[in-house]
Scaffold this motif. Structure first.
Motif, mmCIF file in Angstrom:
data_model
loop_
_atom_site.group_PDB
_atom_site.id
_atom_site.type_symbol
_atom_site.label_atom_id
_atom_site.label_comp_id
_atom_site.label_asym_id
_atom_site.label_seq_id
_atom_site.Cartn_x
_atom_site.Cartn_y
_atom_site.Cartn_z
ATOM 1 N N ASP A 275 0.852 -1.178 0.000
ATOM 2 C CA ASP A 275 0.000 0.000 0.000
ATOM 3 C C ASP A 275 0.892 1.233 0.000
ATOM 4 N N THR A 276 0.587 2.187 -0.887
ATOM 5 C CA THR A 276 1.423 3.385 -0.970
ATOM 6 C C THR A 276 1.322 4.237 0.282
ATOM 7 N N ALA A 277 0.285 3.992 1.117
ATOM 8 C CA ALA A 277 0.108 4.795 2.321
ATOM 9 C C ALA A 277 0.837 4.188 3.519
ATOM 10 N N VAL A 278 1.532 3.068 3.359
ATOM 11 C CA VAL A 278 2.177 2.414 4.489
ATOM 12 C C VAL A 278 3.266 3.315 5.068
ATOM 13 N N ARG A 279 3.364 3.306 6.398
ATOM 14 C CA ARG A 279 4.346 4.176 7.061
ATOM 15 C C ARG A 279 5.355 3.393 7.881
ATOM 16 N N HIS A 280 5.141 2.101 8.023
ATOM 17 C CA HIS A 280 5.980 1.331 8.937
ATOM 18 C C HIS A 280 6.770 0.269 8.184
ATOM 19 N N LEU A 281 8.023 0.152 8.536
ATOM 20 C CA LEU A 281 8.975 -0.683 7.810
ATOM 21 C C LEU A 281 8.621 -2.161 7.838
ATOM 22 N N ASP A 292 2.464 -17.574 13.293
ATOM 23 C CA ASP A 292 2.797 -17.335 11.890
ATOM 24 C C ASP A 292 1.985 -16.218 11.234
ATOM 25 N N SER A 293 1.174 -15.497 11.962
ATOM 26 C CA SER A 293 0.437 -14.382 11.359
ATOM 27 C C SER A 293 1.357 -13.168 11.234
ATOM 28 N N ARG A 294 0.970 -12.234 10.379
ATOM 29 C CA ARG A 294 1.787 -11.044 10.175
ATOM 30 C C ARG A 294 1.590 -10.059 11.316
ATOM 31 N N LEU A 295 2.617 -9.256 11.539
ATOM 32 C CA LEU A 295 2.527 -8.225 12.565
ATOM 33 C C LEU A 295 1.997 -6.936 11.946
ATOM 34 N N ARG A 296 1.127 -6.255 12.682
ATOM 35 C CA ARG A 296 0.608 -4.967 12.248
ATOM 36 C C ARG A 296 0.868 -3.955 13.347
ATOM 37 N N THR A 318 7.582 -0.293 17.956
ATOM 38 C CA THR A 318 7.992 -0.179 16.552
ATOM 39 C C THR A 318 9.408 0.346 16.406
ATOM 40 N N THR A 319 9.721 1.428 17.093
ATOM 41 C CA THR A 319 11.051 2.044 16.912
ATOM 42 C C THR A 319 12.159 1.114 17.374
ATOM 43 N N VAL A 320 11.914 0.370 18.443
ATOM 44 C CA VAL A 320 12.936 -0.531 18.978
ATOM 45 C C VAL A 320 13.232 -1.653 17.985
ATOM 46 N N LEU A 321 12.155 -2.300 17.451
ATOM 47 C CA LEU A 321 12.353 -3.394 16.511
ATOM 48 C C LEU A 321 12.970 -2.909 15.210
ATOM 49 N N GLU A 322 12.510 -1.768 14.710
ATOM 50 C CA GLU A 322 13.028 -1.250 13.451
ATOM 51 C C GLU A 322 14.496 -0.889 13.574
ATOM 52 N N VAL A 432 13.554 -4.300 0.492
ATOM 53 C CA VAL A 432 14.868 -4.825 0.865
ATOM 54 C C VAL A 432 14.729 -5.814 2.019
ATOM 55 N N VAL A 433 13.926 -5.442 3.013
ATOM 56 C CA VAL A 433 13.715 -6.345 4.144
ATOM 57 C C VAL A 433 13.120 -7.661 3.668
#
Length: 474
Positions: A275-281, A292-296, A318-322, A432-433
């Motif tokens: 999505d072009t509106a995504v803000r999180h890495l 096994d579900s995705r993280l949001r 978020t900031t810690v994991l990123e 890249v990730v």
């Protein structure tokens, strides 16, 4: 007697057959001779009646309804094949006429389909009409296969090209349409650089770039995806959805860009939200190591956190994991041997062997097509050989299309990787990730104030059989 006339003509660009108007005139002459009153005329123009027909015949269906309504006593046609070139369709119409006592007239003769001899005669004519349709189709398909083997185009013009014809209308060449080709090249460059197809489609629509077939709907993300994965744009001829050899037109995309696009758009391991509106890495690439579900991303009082989308098994700021993930990425990409880590020499050798296998099998298939064109092999025999070889080619192509290091990643490798990373869009960073990591986040423990790297122990580099924990990275 009340007579109803049915006329039909298939595609006839050379005017070799009877037009629907000429058929109707002949049928009216028969009706006048027999003293029948014409009560209705049904006509299907440019419609096939064989079992291979792709278009419906609306007037034929209306004719059947008219007959079933008891509105006619005799069906009049120029010849029997006008109604059908399909034995099953003939039997259905024959049963209708026999049941309701409707006469069956063609070629100036009247048949009573309740009589054994008349059913035999009309049935034999229907069988011959079906055979003629099958023979015609076999001839056409041989020509299509021969064109495919020779790399010549067939059917609808491929967007990005134009065709050149000689003075007598014969095909001469298919050449690049530069204005349209630049649209394809731009889309491919942007996909290869990690930009989402949706973003490209929205930009094309904003700029008013016409779609390949026109229309008001504009570009869509699926249209962009299909376009940049079309083998025709790297000069390959496709037949029945498979590449069968080199085309006789010039490529407008380079093979590497095409392969990168396919790698990005077809790899099931990297199907993430684009999505072009995504803000999180990591909202999409990161997985819950429990279910096994995705993280949001979800707001948790004073901060945002990545949480398990299904069962809320895990949660991490978020900031810690990123910051942790980016630091690991930068460390790997800044190493002098980064390219060898990402694409071991043995992998590159396997890709080259697969490409040579594709080349050899395509050459063999081309030889079989040529043999079929010379009638040295039956269509049934060719179909069996084609089925086997195309499956083998498809398998080898999947192995050959492996991209050792996509340009998006390759351009990051080396000193000053952090500065190049900062210049990427969030969509490119996510790509890249996805290309490099299988990121899995495990549960935390009560009272934890920071990220325990052990929670990422089951993560791994893509293509690596060992986890980060096994590698001693966490």
């Amino acid at each position: 007697m009340r007579a109803v006339i049915y006329t039909r003509v298939s595609s006839d660009p050379n005017n070799l057959g009877r037009s629907v108007d000429e058929q109707e005139a002949d049928c009216r002459a028969v009706c006048q001779r027999e003293g029948w009153q014409v009560v209705r005329v049904f006509s299907d123009n440019d419609r096939s009646a064989s079992r291979y027909a792709k278009k419906e015949r609306p007037q034929y269906q209306a004719l059947r309804a008219y007959l079933e309504g008891g509105k006619a006593d005799v069906l009049v046609m120029w010849e029997g094949s006008r109604a059908q070139r399909d034995l099953e369709a003939y039997l259905s119409l024959r049963n209708l006429c026999a049941r309701d006592g409707i006469g069956y007239s063609y070629s100036g003769k009247l048949y009573d389909l309740t009589r054994t001899d008349d059913r035999f005669t009309t049935g034999l004519d229907a069988l011959l009409a079906e055979r003629e349709a099958d023979v015609t189709r076999d001839r056409v398909m041989r020509a299509v296969r021969a064109n495919a083997a020779a790399g010549k185009p067939h059917g609808r013009l491929l967007y990005g090209y134009r065709r050149v014809y000689g003075d007598t209308g014969q095909y001469v060449a298919q050449v690049i349409h530069e204005e349209h080709a630049e649209v394809i090249r731009e889309a491919a460059r942007r996909v290869a650089s990690g930009e989402p197809c949706r973003s490209i489609a929205l930009d094309f629509n904003r700029r008013g770039i016409p779609t390949p077939r026109g229309g008001e709907k504009g570009w869509s993300l699926s249209q962009i995806g299909r376009m940049v994965q079309n083998p025709g744009y790297i000069g390959k001829r496709v037949y029945l959805g498979k590449i069968v050899g080199d085309a006789d037109w010039p490529p407008l995309l380079d093979a590497e860009t095409y392969a990168v696009c396919r790698s990005i758009l077809t790899d099931p391991r990297r199907k993430t939200q684009r999505d072009t509106a995504v803000r999180h890495l990591l909202s999409g690439p990161a997985l819950c190591d429990v279910c096994d579900s995705r993280l949001r991303v979800q707001k948790n009082r004073t901060h945002y956190g990545y949480v398990c989308a299904e069962r809320f098994c895990v949660s991490v700021k978020t900031t810690v994991l990123e910051q942790f993930v980016v630091a690991v990425l930068m460390g790997r990409l800044s190493r002098p041997d980064a390219l060898d880590l990402l694409a071991p020499p043995e992998d590159r050798g396997a890709v080259e062997r697969a490409r040579e296998e594709v080349k050899q099998k395509r050459a063999r298939l081309t030889e079989w097509y040529a043999a079929a064109a010379r009638d040295e092999i039956t269509p049934t025999g060719l179909a069996a050989i084609e089925r086997t070889l195309l499956a083998e080619i498809d398998d080898a192509e999947q192995r050959a299309e492996h991209i050792e290091v996509p340009p998006l990643v390759r351009n990051l490798v080396g000193p000053a990787v952090e500065q190049r990373w900062e210049r990427l869009t969030i969509g490119q960073r996510r790509e890249v990730v996805s290309l490099l990591l299988e990121l899995r986040v495990g549960k935390t423990y009560r009272g934890a104030r920071s990220l325990d790297p052990a929670r990422l122990g089951n993560s791994r580099w893509r293509g690596d059989s060992q986890t980060w924990a096994e590698r001693g990275l966490v």
